[in-house]
Design a protein around this motif. Structure first.
Motif, short mmCIF file in Angstrom:
data_model
loop_
_atom_site.label_atom_id
_atom_site.label_comp_id
_atom_site.label_asym_id
_atom_site.label_seq_id
_atom_site.Cartn_x
_atom_site.Cartn_y
_atom_site.Cartn_z
N VAL A 71 40.57 25.85 18.10
CA VAL A 71 41.18 25.94 19.62
C VAL A 71 42.53 26.25 19.56
O VAL A 71 43.72 26.27 18.03
CB VAL A 71 41.88 23.89 20.29
N LEU A 72 42.54 26.80 20.38
CA LEU A 72 43.98 27.84 20.31
C LEU A 72 44.93 27.16 21.72
O LEU A 72 44.50 27.03 22.57
CB LEU A 72 43.77 29.29 20.57
N LEU A 73 46.03 26.51 20.82
CA LEU A 73 47.43 26.55 21.71
C LEU A 73 48.57 27.11 22.65
O LEU A 73 49.04 26.63 21.47
CB LEU A 73 47.66 24.84 21.33
N VAL A 74 48.24 27.31 23.72
CA VAL A 74 49.42 28.40 23.77
C VAL A 74 50.53 27.53 24.75
O VAL A 74 49.86 27.34 26.35
CB VAL A 74 49.13 30.13 24.51
N SER A 75 51.46 26.97 24.60
CA SER A 75 52.57 26.37 25.45
C SER A 75 53.80 26.93 25.53
O SER A 75 54.22 28.14 25.20
CB SER A 75 53.04 24.76 24.69
N GLY A 76 53.91 27.14 26.95
CA GLY A 76 55.27 27.66 27.64
C GLY A 76 56.63 27.02 27.20
O GLY A 76 56.40 26.23 26.07
N GLU A 77 57.33 26.43 28.09
CA GLU A 77 58.68 25.98 28.16
C GLU A 77 58.07 24.49 28.04
O GLU A 77 57.75 23.44 28.57
CB GLU A 77 59.19 26.35 29.53
N PRO A 78 58.97 23.93 26.84
CA PRO A 78 58.83 22.81 25.87
C PRO A 78 58.81 21.57 27.26
O PRO A 78 60.29 21.61 27.50
CB PRO A 78 59.90 22.41 24.80
N THR A 105 54.20 27.59 20.37
CA THR A 105 54.92 28.05 21.89
C THR A 105 56.21 28.79 22.01
O THR A 105 56.80 29.26 20.75
CB THR A 105 56.20 26.45 21.00
N ILE A 106 55.97 29.25 22.94
CA ILE A 106 56.49 30.61 23.73
C ILE A 106 57.59 29.81 24.58
O ILE A 106 57.90 29.30 25.54
CB ILE A 106 55.67 31.60 23.74
N LEU A 107 59.07 30.34 23.97
CA LEU A 107 60.71 29.79 24.56
C LEU A 107 60.74 30.62 24.91
O LEU A 107 61.48 30.74 26.61
CB LEU A 107 61.07 29.23 23.42
N LEU A 110 37.40 27.22 21.69
CA LEU A 110 38.51 27.24 23.57
C LEU A 110 39.93 27.61 23.37
O LEU A 110 40.88 27.44 21.75
CB LEU A 110 38.52 25.26 22.80
N ILE A 111 40.24 27.83 24.47
CA ILE A 111 41.78 28.68 24.34
C ILE A 111 42.39 27.54 25.10
O ILE A 111 42.00 26.97 26.41
CB ILE A 111 41.58 29.92 24.97
N ILE A 112 43.65 27.01 25.44
CA ILE A 112 44.35 26.15 26.28
C ILE A 112 45.62 26.62 26.20
O ILE A 112 46.14 27.01 25.67
CB ILE A 112 44.55 24.74 25.80
N PHE A 113 46.12 27.41 27.35
CA PHE A 113 47.07 26.75 28.17
C PHE A 113 48.25 26.43 28.78
O PHE A 113 47.76 25.68 30.21
CB PHE A 113 46.82 28.07 29.65
N ASP A 114 49.07 25.40 28.49
CA ASP A 114 50.33 24.12 28.81
C ASP A 114 51.33 24.68 28.86
O ASP A 114 52.10 25.01 28.53
CB ASP A 114 49.76 23.91 27.22
N ARG A 115 51.21 25.21 30.30
CA ARG A 115 52.04 25.36 31.23
C ARG A 115 52.90 26.58 30.86
O ARG A 115 54.10 26.79 30.20
CB ARG A 115 54.21 23.96 30.95
#
Length: 692
Positions: free
Chosen positions: A285-292, A315-317, A351-356
């Motif tokens: 699983v690849l989880l890519v998160s935006g602003e915390p 997490t991309i800040l 699975l790829i997940i984009f979170d916010r």
């Protein structure tokens, strides 16, 4: 009724005491003889009279009633007996035996029939023809001293013949009458290795061989789930390894079938069925998160808690162009591996997940196109959105918008609401029967969320609704892949137990497994499950009605089945079957198969009639063995124990001559008066002799 006379003793004193008294008396007599005393012989006579009287002999006359001997007939009616005229031959020999045995005086005939195999899918019981087990079970009720002999009626294909003679026989002979023809020919497939488990997407190896007296090559068809996968020609008599790709998680029914040969007794042994249970390897699983935000840790903890998940989390800040005067020493120490993740190794993720995540210049439009093509080619994408989804930086405004089922309207609703299962969600397996969902007409028992990014459903199915009945969770199929869209960033409230919490782990698990094409979570599915001699057919659908299902039996006969609704979107039909094999089901759009009582490999591993398997048992008991076609009515003779009990045209039954005692007459041999008179005469004679 007969009588028998014998002499019995009922000593007045124990035999040991009588022996001691006799020894003492004998010693005294010997001493008297040595001393030359007169009357010693008469004293010996008096001693004998006394000892004989103490032994108390009697004449016993027994009134005896003869007991009939028992002949046991064991009839093989297993599946292989249906070949040719075997059952007719056995029936004819059986009637002849019953007639001839019934003419024997003092003989009781008992019969036990081994029925055809019961359909037992997955049974741990030993397969094959268990004829000797049936015989031994019947012998338990027959006293060994009454058993005259056993007659087996079979085609000789018996799979439980012991190495020695069963002790239950007690020395009685065993005879075998073999049905069928000598030197029969048949083609069959022998499964040497059948894998039970395999990793989805990988190959497992099956091993088999074809046996055919004609030799040459034979055509073999490989089918998985009822669909033909491969056709090959294989050499007869040689082991062949065949790679099979495990296509789906769960049960994969595999069928190997060889074409008919020039000489066939039955086609039932021309196929082999087995099931490969597909299991997934570790889920990447690849989880890519935006602003915390507060829910980011909940996603990470949820995915890391599953040992079957291999998580890569970024997490991309900030974007490289963002000028916020952040010191260089506080920026990331590594370069974000965009090219490696979204181009070189993209297809390695399940699975790829984009979170916010918000669109920017970090992940370029080309990389988003790669993700879109990855999904269309069979990948899985889960997008959990936040308020930015309603702005110009929305992911919907990237190439991902072509595959996202929910289009943002630009509004964000921030009010308390309880997620609700929609009407179609009641029928969808992802949200059907969610814990704490409650009755469809009542409010759920779980806690509230407080933010919803409003969207319109352009494709797919909205299975959960939020405030004002707006879509909350949307599921959609795109090409060969799947997309799930969560239109709120408050899922973490359930995990924290806010306002009572809710089934966050179960919901995420179901969504992820649906994205991974888990068979149990397919919204349009046709399944058939075999339990013994019964098949349960279930149809999952999002439609309001269920189509009819056509069942095709192994012999080719068809039958139409109507399904009844057991739950929203779930239909059921149950059908009883009496023949093992592969049953096919088709409702016009979906197909499935069920392996019923996978044909017993022992019972049909070799169906040629033979006398070789029973010969050691017959010879070990001194019985006779013959083919019914050559000698359908053998002679019946009675023999004494230990004598030969069988020949080329006759079978012998042991004569045990058993009986029960109906009455006893007892006559004392030494009455008291006679004993007293004899004793006085012996003593008087000894006194007279000593006085001279």
């Amino acid at each position: 009724m007969t009588s028998a006379v014998s002499v019995a003793f009922d000593p007045l004193l124990p035999w040991t005491v009588l022996a001691v008294l006799g020894a003492i008396g004998l010693v005294l007599v010997l001493l008297g003889l040595r001393a030359g005393a007169r009357g010693t012989i008469w004293r010996l006579g008096s001693l004998v009279v006394v000892l004989a009287a103490l032994a108390n002999p009697s004449l016993i006359e027994e009134q005896r009633k003869p007991i009939a001997d028992v002949a046991l007939v064991v009839v093989d009616d297993s599946d292989s007996m249906a070949i040719g005229e075997r059952r007719q031959q056995v029936q004819s020999a059986r009637e002849s035996l019953k007639r001839k045995l019934g003419q024997q005086d003092g003989l009781e005939v008992r019969e036990v029939v081994l029925p055809p195999s019961q359909i037992q899918l997955g049974s741990e019981r030993p397969g094959g023809t268990r004829l000797i087990d049936a015989m031994r079970s019947a012998l338990i009720e027959i006293p060994p001293e009454r058993l005259a002999g056993v007659v087996l009626l079979s085609d000789g294909q018996v799979h439980d013949v012991p190495a020695g003679v069963p002790p239950e026989l007690g020395g009685a002979p065993v005879h075998a009458l073999i049905a069928g023809k000598k030197n029969e020919r048949d083609r069959l497939i022998v499964l040497e290795q059948s894998p039970r488990f395999g990793v989805v997407g990988r190959e497992v190896m099956a091993k088999f061989r074809i046996e055919d007296p004609a030799g040459g090559t034979a055509p073999v068809t490989l089918s998985v789930g009822g669909e033909v996968v491969k056709r090959i020609d294989v050499p007869v008599g040689r082991s062949v390894e065949l790679p099979i790709t495990v296509g789906n998680p769960g049960a994969n029914v595999v069928e190997l079938e060889v074409g008919p040969g020039p000489s066939e007794l039955t086609l039932d042994n021309n196929r082999a069925l087995f099931t490969i249970n597909g299991v997934r390897d570790r889920l990447r699983v690849l989880l890519v998160s935006g602003e915390p935000y507060q829910g980011e840790r909940a996603w990470r903890n949820l995915l890391k808690s599953d040992p079957a998940v291999d998580l890569v989390h970024f997490t991309i800040l900030r974007t490289p162009q963002k000028d916020d005067f952040t010191p260089v020493r506080e920026l990331s120490l590594i370069v974000f591996p965009m090219r490696e993740l979204f181009e070189q190794k993209l297809k390695e993720f399940d699975l790829i997940i984009f979170d916010r995540y918000e669109s920017g210049n970090l992940i370029t439009r080309d990389y988003f196109r790669n993700i879109t093509e990855y999904v269309k080619g069979g990948g899985a994408l889960l997008v959990s959105v936040g308020p930015v989804f309603a702005t110009q930086r929305s992911l919907y405004r990237t190439p991902l918008g072509a595959i996202l089922p929910g289009a943002p309207t630009g509004d964000v609703v921030e009010t308390g609401f309880k997620p609700k299962v929609t009407e179609i969600g009641q029928r969808h397996p992802v949200t059907a029967n969610l814990p704490q969902a409650g009755d469809p007409n009542k409010e759920p028992e779980w806690g509230r969320w407080f933010r919803l990014i409003t969207s319109r459903t352009e494709r797919g199915n909205a299975v959960l609704a939020g405030a004002e009945e707006k879509p909350l969770v949307i599921l959609d199929r795109v090409g060969e892949g799947r997309v799930a869209q969560l239109l709120s960033d408050h899922l973490w409230l359930w995990n924290r137990g806010i306002d009572g919490g809710g089934p966050q782990p179960e919901l995420v698990r179901r969504v992820a497994h649906w994205l991974m094409k888990e068979p149990d979570l397919e919204e349009e599915a046709l399944r058939a499950t075999a339990v013994g001699g019964r098949i349960e057919i279930t149809r999952r659908t999002l439609a309001a009605t269920f189509p009819q299902v056509t069942m095709t039996s192994p012999g080719g006969a068809t039958r139409t089945l109507d399904l009844r609704q057991t739950a929203p979107g779930l239909g059921l039909a149950v059908v009883d079957v009496d023949k093992p094999g592969l049953y096919r089901f088709d409702d016009g759009s979906l197909r499935t198969v069920a392996a019923v009582g996978s044909p017993d490999p022992l019972e049909f591993s070799d169906v040629r009639a033979t006398d070789a398997k029973l010969k050691p048992l017959v010879d070990g008991t001194g019985g006779g063995l013959m083919w019914i076609a050559d000698q359908s009515e053998p002679d019946i003779r009675t023999v004494r124990p230990g004598r030969a009990a069988g020949g080329s045209d006759w079978i012998g039954l042991r004569r045990n001559e058993g009986y029960t005692v109906a009455g006893i007459n007892q006559l004392p041999l030494l009455p008291g008066l006679l004993v007293a008179l004899a004793f006085l005469m012996a003593i008087a004679s000894a006194w007279w002799r000593e006085g001279r």
